[in-house]
Write an enzyme that holds these catalytic residues in place. Structure first.
Site, PDB file in Angstrom:
ATOM      1  N   HIS A  99       1.263   3.956   2.057  1.00 36.35           N
ATOM      2  CA  HIS A  99       1.697   4.737   3.214  1.00 36.35           C
ATOM      3  C   HIS A  99       3.222   4.844   3.136  1.00 36.35           C
ATOM      4  O   HIS A  99       3.906   3.914   2.703  1.00 36.35           O
ATOM      5  CB  HIS A  99       1.258   4.075   4.518  1.00 36.35           C
ATOM      6  CG  HIS A  99      -0.160   4.387   4.894  1.00 36.35           C
ATOM      7  ND1 HIS A  99      -0.934   3.565   5.686  1.00 36.35           N
ATOM      8  CD2 HIS A  99      -0.953   5.451   4.570  1.00 36.35           C
ATOM      9  CE1 HIS A  99      -2.129   4.105   5.849  1.00 36.35           C
ATOM     10  NE2 HIS A  99      -2.171   5.241   5.182  1.00 36.35           N
ATOM     11  N   HIS A 136       7.615  -4.891  11.839  1.00 39.62           N
ATOM     12  CA  HIS A 136       6.819  -3.659  11.765  1.00 39.62           C
ATOM     13  C   HIS A 136       6.393  -3.226  13.166  1.00 39.62           C
ATOM     14  O   HIS A 136       5.222  -3.086  13.483  1.00 39.62           O
ATOM     15  CB  HIS A 136       5.598  -3.877  10.867  1.00 39.62           C
ATOM     16  CG  HIS A 136       4.925  -2.603  10.432  1.00 39.62           C
ATOM     17  ND1 HIS A 136       3.953  -1.993  11.189  1.00 39.62           N
ATOM     18  CD2 HIS A 136       5.061  -1.851   9.315  1.00 39.62           C
ATOM     19  CE1 HIS A 136       3.516  -0.911  10.556  1.00 39.62           C
ATOM     20  NE2 HIS A 136       4.186  -0.802   9.413  1.00 39.62           N
ATOM     21  N   ASP A 162       0.328  -4.017   6.948  1.00 46.33           N
ATOM     22  CA  ASP A 162      -0.668  -3.259   7.705  1.00 46.33           C
ATOM     23  C   ASP A 162      -2.104  -3.741   7.481  1.00 46.33           C
ATOM     24  O   ASP A 162      -2.678  -3.559   6.401  1.00 46.33           O
ATOM     25  CB  ASP A 162      -0.570  -1.787   7.333  1.00 46.33           C
ATOM     26  CG  ASP A 162       0.789  -1.209   7.644  1.00 46.33           C
ATOM     27  OD1 ASP A 162       1.747  -1.982   7.798  1.00 46.33           O
ATOM     28  OD2 ASP A 162       0.906   0.032   7.710  1.00 46.33           O
ATOM     29  N   ASP A 195       5.909   4.681   4.962  1.00 47.34           N
ATOM     30  CA  ASP A 195       6.915   3.761   5.485  1.00 47.34           C
ATOM     31  C   ASP A 195       7.005   2.478   4.664  1.00 47.34           C
ATOM     32  O   ASP A 195       7.884   1.655   4.894  1.00 47.34           O
ATOM     33  CB  ASP A 195       6.641   3.438   6.958  1.00 47.34           C
ATOM     34  CG  ASP A 195       5.228   2.952   7.228  1.00 47.34           C
ATOM     35  OD1 ASP A 195       4.286   3.473   6.618  1.00 47.34           O
ATOM     36  OD2 ASP A 195       5.051   2.054   8.092  1.00 47.34           O
ATOM     37  N   HIS A 196       6.117   2.320   3.679  1.00 48.32           N
ATOM     38  CA  HIS A 196       6.130   1.129   2.829  1.00 48.32           C
ATOM     39  C   HIS A 196       6.506   1.433   1.381  1.00 48.32           C
ATOM     40  O   HIS A 196       6.607   0.496   0.582  1.00 48.32           O
ATOM     41  CB  HIS A 196       4.768   0.447   2.863  1.00 48.32           C
ATOM     42  CG  HIS A 196       4.400  -0.075   4.206  1.00 48.32           C
ATOM     43  ND1 HIS A 196       4.563  -1.393   4.568  1.00 48.32           N
ATOM     44  CD2 HIS A 196       3.892   0.562   5.301  1.00 48.32           C
ATOM     45  CE1 HIS A 196       4.174  -1.558   5.825  1.00 48.32           C
ATOM     46  NE2 HIS A 196       3.764  -0.376   6.285  1.00 48.32           N
ATOM     47  N   HIS A 222       0.858  -1.191   0.000  1.00 49.81           N
ATOM     48  CA  HIS A 222       0.000   0.000   0.000  1.00 49.81           C
ATOM     49  C   HIS A 222       0.891   1.237   0.000  1.00 49.81           C
ATOM     50  O   HIS A 222       2.117   1.141   0.144  1.00 49.81           O
ATOM     51  CB  HIS A 222      -0.947  -0.005   1.202  1.00 49.81           C
ATOM     52  CG  HIS A 222      -0.275   0.098   2.536  1.00 49.81           C
ATOM     53  ND1 HIS A 222       0.591  -0.860   3.028  1.00 49.81           N
ATOM     54  CD2 HIS A 222      -0.341   1.061   3.514  1.00 49.81           C
ATOM     55  CE1 HIS A 222       1.014  -0.511   4.222  1.00 49.81           C
ATOM     56  NE2 HIS A 222       0.474   0.651   4.527  1.00 49.81           N
ATOM     57  N   HIS A 262      -7.292  -2.156   5.981  1.00 48.11           N
ATOM     58  CA  HIS A 262      -6.493  -0.994   6.378  1.00 48.11           C
ATOM     59  C   HIS A 262      -7.216   0.245   5.854  1.00 48.11           C
ATOM     60  O   HIS A 262      -8.047   0.132   4.945  1.00 48.11           O
ATOM     61  CB  HIS A 262      -5.084  -1.121   5.786  1.00 48.11           C
ATOM     62  CG  HIS A 262      -4.047  -0.316   6.492  1.00 48.11           C
ATOM     63  ND1 HIS A 262      -3.851  -0.371   7.853  1.00 48.11           N
ATOM     64  CD2 HIS A 262      -3.128   0.577   6.030  1.00 48.11           C
ATOM     65  CE1 HIS A 262      -2.865   0.433   8.197  1.00 48.11           C
ATOM     66  NE2 HIS A 262      -2.410   1.019   7.105  1.00 48.11           N
TER      67      HIS A 262
END
EC number: 3.1.26.11
Length: 309
Positions: free
Chosen positions: A65, A266, A208, A67-68, A63, A141
């Site tokens: 976000h 994570h 997530d 941090d990914h 996805h 999520h």
């Protein structure tokens, strides 16, 4: 010689720490090298693994976000800088196509690498690889998110004593494997009579998400499950509110799904002692447990024992 192992680039969640980089996971599976969720700093972390951008065959993003995915611009540019000679497939949620386009062209560079852009359009989408099938499952999520699993098809292992008993040797063995049967002296010998099933291996990657059907589908019979455990049970209500798992939830999924090796990762920056995740997980899961640390390597466990055909 084939190699199947996971190299961990980063294990933090939203905020990195002094000990934990943002996400990034490299799976070496025979001739395929898959990069999952490259967060910031992934390119530098790769320098410590012995795996270069030239080795990459596929990038999978769960996805968009930060941090990914904020390591994507540098990784894509590195593919061109190193003049990677083969196409590199990129998978991501189709609803995030605009984000991917912006990240891909976040700054000026001379693009020479070939990206095979293959977004995930639907829950359960399957991509056929030479090593098996890559399957994407929708997770729960706040934004569109998919987990991935790699499934190797079952094979078979020929039993020398059975072959010898029927007098089957040399090229006849290959013919039996190809055709599934062999007519010999007026009798048909089937492959099942002289072999046992060799279970294919499975790898699952779950980031997530709250608990949902997709988590269970991905984890089912995984030899190696990499799964987020952002929170501990004391913050279970918060985890459910923001679409994340606790270590206990992840461990229960693994135990009930027949997972062999469980890798928890994570982690929220609020927890300084990783042993708390292990203690919580051990209440539910008795198999091989790994609390991920940056730059560690985890081997895919040996094949399951072949079963009678």
């Amino acid at each position: 010689m084939s190699m199947r192992e996971l190299a961990v680039l980063g294990t933090a969640s939203q905020a990195p720490t002094r000990q934990r980089n943002h996400n990034g996971y490299l799976l070496r599976w025979d001739d395929e090298v898959l990069l999952f969720d490259p967060g910031e700093g992934s390119q530098r972390q790769m320098l410590h693994t012995g795996i270069s951008a030239t080795d990459l065959t596929r990038i999978c993003v769960t996805h968009f976000h930060g941090d990914h995915c904020l390591g994507l611009p540098g990784m894509i540019q590195r593919l061109s800088l190193d003049r990677v000679p083969h196409p590199v497939a990129v998978h991501f949620p189709a609803g995030g196509a605009d984000y991917f386009a912006r990240l891909r062209h976040a700054s000026s560079f001379y693009e020479t690498a070939e990206l095979a852009v293959e977004p995930i359009e639907a829950d359960g989408q399957r991509i056929t690889l030479g090593i098996g099938t890559l399957e994407a499952r929708r997770l729960r999520h706040p934004i569109e998110t998919y987990g991935y699993r790699l499934v190797e098809p079952d094979g078979c292992r020929m039993l020398p004593e059975k072959l010898s008993a029927y007098g089957i040797a040399g090229p006849a063995v290959g013919q039996l494997l190809r055709d599934g049967h062999l007519d010999l002296d007026g009798r048909r010998v089937t492959r099942d009579e002289v072999s046992v099933t060799r279970p294919g291996q499975r790898f699952a990657f779950v980031m997530d998400t709250g608990l949902c059907d997709g988590v269970w589908a991905l984890a089912e019979h995984a030899d190696l499950l990499v799964i987020e455990s952002t929170f501990l049970e004391s913050e279970a209500a918060l985890a459910a509110e923001v679409g994340h798992l606790t270590a206990g939830q992840a461990a229960r999924v693994a135990a009930e799904s027949g997972v062999r090796t469980l890798v928890l990762t994570h982690f929220s920056q609020r927890y300084a002692d990783p042993r708390r995740f292990a203690d919580e997980a051990r209440e539910h899961f008795t198999g091989e447990l790994v609390i991920a640390e940056d730059l560690m390597t985890v081997q895919v466990p040996p094949r399951r024992v072949a079963s009678a055909g």
